[in-house]
Structure formats: C-alpha cells, structure tokens
Design a protein around this motif. Sequence first.
Motif, PDB file in Angstrom:
ATOM      1  N   GLY A 492       0.795  -1.218   0.000  1.00  0.00           N
ATOM      2  CA  GLY A 492       0.000   0.000   0.000  1.00  0.00           C
ATOM      3  C   GLY A 492       0.828   1.269   0.000  1.00  0.00           C
ATOM      4  O   GLY A 492       0.284   2.361  -0.215  1.00  0.00           O
ATOM      5  N   GLU A 493       2.130   1.162   0.248  1.00  0.00           N
ATOM      6  CA  GLU A 493       3.005   2.337   0.220  1.00  0.00           C
ATOM      7  C   GLU A 493       3.381   2.673  -1.226  1.00  0.00           C
ATOM      8  O   GLU A 493       3.303   1.820  -2.119  1.00  0.00           O
ATOM      9  CB  GLU A 493       4.273   2.063   1.031  1.00  0.00           C
ATOM     10  CG  GLU A 493       4.031   1.952   2.532  1.00  0.00           C
ATOM     11  CD  GLU A 493       3.628   3.276   3.139  1.00  0.00           C
ATOM     12  OE1 GLU A 493       4.363   4.260   2.973  1.00  0.00           O
ATOM     13  OE2 GLU A 493       2.560   3.319   3.780  1.00  0.00           O
ATOM     14  N   PRO A 494       3.804   3.915  -1.484  1.00  0.00           N
ATOM     15  CA  PRO A 494       4.224   4.281  -2.847  1.00  0.00           C
ATOM     16  C   PRO A 494       5.356   3.387  -3.353  1.00  0.00           C
ATOM     17  O   PRO A 494       6.198   2.937  -2.580  1.00  0.00           O
ATOM     18  CB  PRO A 494       4.696   5.737  -2.692  1.00  0.00           C
ATOM     19  CG  PRO A 494       3.969   6.250  -1.485  1.00  0.00           C
ATOM     20  CD  PRO A 494       3.827   5.063  -0.567  1.00  0.00           C
ATOM     21  N   ASP A 495       5.357   3.154  -4.643  1.00  0.00           N
ATOM     22  CA  ASP A 495       6.378   2.298  -5.256  1.00  0.00           C
ATOM     23  C   ASP A 495       7.729   3.037  -5.263  1.00  0.00           C
ATOM     24  O   ASP A 495       7.864   4.104  -5.864  1.00  0.00           O
ATOM     25  CB  ASP A 495       5.962   1.959  -6.688  1.00  0.00           C
ATOM     26  CG  ASP A 495       6.952   1.033  -7.387  1.00  0.00           C
ATOM     27  OD1 ASP A 495       7.898   0.562  -6.712  1.00  0.00           O
ATOM     28  OD2 ASP A 495       6.777   0.799  -8.594  1.00  0.00           O
ATOM     29  N   ARG A 496       8.717   2.462  -4.584  1.00  0.00           N
ATOM     30  CA  ARG A 496      10.048   3.069  -4.537  1.00  0.00           C
ATOM     31  C   ARG A 496      11.093   2.160  -5.188  1.00  0.00           C
ATOM     32  O   ARG A 496      12.283   2.271  -4.917  1.00  0.00           O
ATOM     33  CB  ARG A 496      10.444   3.347  -3.089  1.00  0.00           C
ATOM     34  CG  ARG A 496       9.534   4.337  -2.383  1.00  0.00           C
ATOM     35  CD  ARG A 496      10.088   4.683  -1.003  1.00  0.00           C
ATOM     36  NE  ARG A 496       9.274   5.673  -0.319  1.00  0.00           N
ATOM     37  CZ  ARG A 496       8.293   5.381   0.532  1.00  0.00           C
ATOM     38  NH1 ARG A 496       8.017   4.109   0.793  1.00  0.00           N
ATOM     39  NH2 ARG A 496       7.587   6.328   1.102  1.00  0.00           N
ATOM     40  N   SER A 497      10.638   1.276  -6.056  1.00  0.00           N
ATOM     41  CA  SER A 497      11.575   0.323  -6.661  1.00  0.00           C
ATOM     42  C   SER A 497      12.618   1.005  -7.535  1.00  0.00           C
ATOM     43  O   SER A 497      13.679   0.413  -7.814  1.00  0.00           O
ATOM     44  CB  SER A 497      10.808  -0.720  -7.480  1.00  0.00           C
ATOM     45  OG  SER A 497      10.034  -0.091  -8.494  1.00  0.00           O
TER      46      SER A 497
END
Length: 536
Positions: A492-497
């Motif tokens: 559910g957290e923003p995608d930081r990949s």
Amino acid sequence: MSDALPMPAAEGLRRPWPADLRGKALATIAVAVCAMLLGALYTFAMGEDVNWDWQNYHEYNVWAVLNGRYGVDAVPPGFQTYFNPIVYFPVYYLRHFVPSPYGLMIIGAIHGLNLPLICVFARLVLREAATVAAIAAAVAIAASGPMTLSEVGTSFSDVLLALPVIGGFLLILIADRRPAACYLLAGLLIGAAVGLKLTNVVYAIGAAAAVLAAARPLRATALLAIGGIIGAVLTGGEWCLMTWRDTGNPIFPLFNAVFQSPEVAAVNLMDAQFMPHGVLDALAYPFYWLIGDHRGAEHPFRDARFAVVTVLFALGLLMRMIRGSAILTRGDVQLVVMFAVSYLGWLGLFSIQRYAVVLELLCGPLIVLLLARLAARAGRTARAAPSAPLNALMVTVAAAIALWSQPADWWHRAWSDTYRPAVADELAQPATYFILGKPLAYIAPQLPSGSRFYLLADIGVPIVPGGIFDQRIRAGLKSPLPGGVRELHMRGEPDRSALLDRYALTIDRSRPCVTIEGARPGTVLESCPLIELAAN
C-alpha cells in the motif's frame, strides 16, 4: 547553649521517627505501590505496544548491538540507526524473555513511579499548603497527562527518563540543605538523561536557568555542570565514541553542519514539522491542545493543563502588578523558571509533544502551587494553609483537567494476538534485503540471522555514493547469500523500486512476492525477489 545531656549515638538511631514523618513516608510508599499497580493494569488494558518508533529503531538498534550488526547492515532504521540504544535494553529484554503480557506490564509499573515522585515534589513545593487535597490534585493532574498515559507500558523512553529528570529538579529545589551534594547529583541525573536521549537537553537548560536563583548561583551552576558532564559521559560517552569512529559524527546525523560527516549532507538535521509559525502561533499552542488541535503529535490528543498553567501565570503577573508585592518565594521562582525555560527550549527546538512528558507531569504541582499562592495573596495572607473552598477548587480543577484529557494512541495489538509473525519457506535462508520504506527494521530479527539489511528510502540519511554504507552494500552484493537478493516494502506504500536502479537491480516479475504479517494490525509486508537489470 543547652544544659541537656547529649543523646548517645545508638540511642539516637533507635529513636522513633516523628509521627508526621512516618505518616508522610507511609503515604508516599502507598502512592508508589498504587501507581505501579495502575501502570501495570493500564498496560494490560491497552494491549501490546507496536508503536512506529519501536517498529523503526527501538527493537532493531538493541538487536543490532547484541548481534554485531552495525558493521553488516546499512542503516535499516534510517537516520535513527545511531540513536543511543541503551535506554531501550530493558524493554527489549522484558519483551523477549518474560512471557506476555508480564514483560511490558513490568515496564508500565516502572513508568508509574513518576507519580510518587510527583507526590514528593508537590509536598516539597507546597510546604504548609500541602494538604491531602492539594497533593491528590497534583498527582491526579500528573496521572492523566495524555502523552504520559500514551507512553505507559511502551518502548518510548520519555516517560522512563522523566524519573531522573524530575529527580534532578527535586534536588535543585532542596539544595539549600546540602548544596554541593544536591547540585552534583542533580547534574548527574539530568546529564544521564541527556546522554541516553539528547532531546532531554531542554531540561538541562531549564535546570541551569533555575540555579541562577540559588543562594550562590556561580558555585551552583559549576557543580550542576560538572555533574551533568559526568552523567552524560557515563550514559552516552561510549556510544558517541563508537558513532564518531564509524561515521565521523559523534551524534550522527545530527548537527552535521558542525561535525561534517561525509555520510550525510552538511546540514543540521531537525524535525520541524510541528514547530510554531511565529510568536502568536507559539503562544496559542496550549489553547490548540485544549480544543483538541493535536499539533505536536501525529495522533489526536486533547489536553487542558498547559492552558491552565498559562492562565494562572497571566493572573499571577497581573496580581503582581496590581498589588506591587511578590507572590512567589525564591523556591517557587526556581520551579517557575525551571518549567518556563524548559518549555521555551522545547518549543523552540522540537515542539514534539512526546518530548514534553516531564513538563506535562510537572503541571500537576505547578498548578496547585499557583492556585495556593494566588489564593493566599488575594486574601492578603502570608502563604496560609489552603481553606476548605481552596481545597475544593484544587480538586475540581484537577478533576476537570483529568476528565478533559484524551491520550494519544501509538498503536497496540490485543494480548490475545501478540506479534509473532510466521515466515514463509521462501525466506528460510539468509538473504540480502533492500528495504524500500520505513518503519520496517523490526522485521530483521524475525528473518534468518545471516541476512543483510540495506535501507535505500530514508530522506534524512540517503546512501552517499562511495560512502561507507554504499561500499558495504556493493561488497555485500559481491558475496551472494543462499537466499538471494530481495526487496522489502509495506503493501500500500508508494512504489520506490526505482531506488534499486543505483545497484542495477529490479524486481523479478517472473517469481511471486512473499507476504509477512505486519506488527501494526491490518498491515502487510511484502518481499519480492530481485534480479540484475542486465538479466532482463
């Protein structure tokens, strides 16, 4: 001179205590026992503590010290990695080696010891005004503090370190009897609290300001400073030396504009999210809290005590101008200065409500003291013992403050569902984990002990190219572990990949991700396998 024969030493030791002294001692012991019991029961009622800071660094930092992780991992909790972990050891051991819920209930009982300390504090500052009703009112106000209650039975250290800070303040107020010993010991206690948690520096400033009202201020200040330095070195000296050795900054990453560690930008990192915007905004803070505007904390709370103190201060100044005579004694002035300077220091440096637990507790004796002094001056009497109406007023004010207070909640779990996450078979072997969010470091002790943990997502301490943490990560990638390379994030957290690009890694979409139950109810952690970008 007296004609009475001197009493032999042994006979003097056998002489019974005066009845009033015995009564006060027994009353304080009774308050201590009741307060510890209430602290334990409150902890049980609230459930298992899983606050954000515990998830981020309280748990990890102690585990990292015990397992030699500071030379292996790369700042899994972010900039809090190098905060002194010593104060969190008791909670860690009680949580892991005493069956639930008893471990945290013991911590809650220890937190309850603040109340007998407030009882003694109130009796000292009130003197002849220290009726049962007045002391009960002071203790009730202290016991109902929203931040105090929110920390009872948790891993937060503010309520625990309130014990030495308030003890140090108490010694300053009685220092006329044995000044050298009292000022040295007060400095030792407050300095120890600062060494364990740097935010307590505001109380050291308040203490220093208060001793300026002492009979011999220069001597008192010197003794307080000597004790403070010794206390801070004893509790924080070794940790600062280790941090300096590892990062080039003894309080990394704070005040890096001064220490110039190459691992972080040369700025003085501060959390300014709750700071007031101008003088009028700062003056209004106590009244914001009164109406439930919870600036100063991430979670809602409501509190009237600081507004009451502000109003009583204003009434005292007004009466002083009208009557033209002093309302407070020198001891009273010391307490007021101690409180006011600490509050202003707190407001100017942090404005984070949890760091004001000491002030919240001291509001109890301060409110009843101001009510007693204002009533005595209004009646043109010299500090007379409170009358029945004044006693009733004190109890009424205390009850109103207690009933109006609404504590914050930093997240708990039911004791029937304590946090014991199941780890999937896919994670059974040691692996290299890139952490892409906070707070996730608490999961590290649940994974295989040979694993490595590297955080890439901290704004305060980003990984500096070529720095020690960057070198550690690259060296780790050259030494593969049997579980491979994985990322870790909260669903559910923003995608930081995209943060993985620096190390030429990306998520392997051909293989499934694995989930782990999160500590906060309703949260889920996900771990996805990584591959080199060149392999796509």
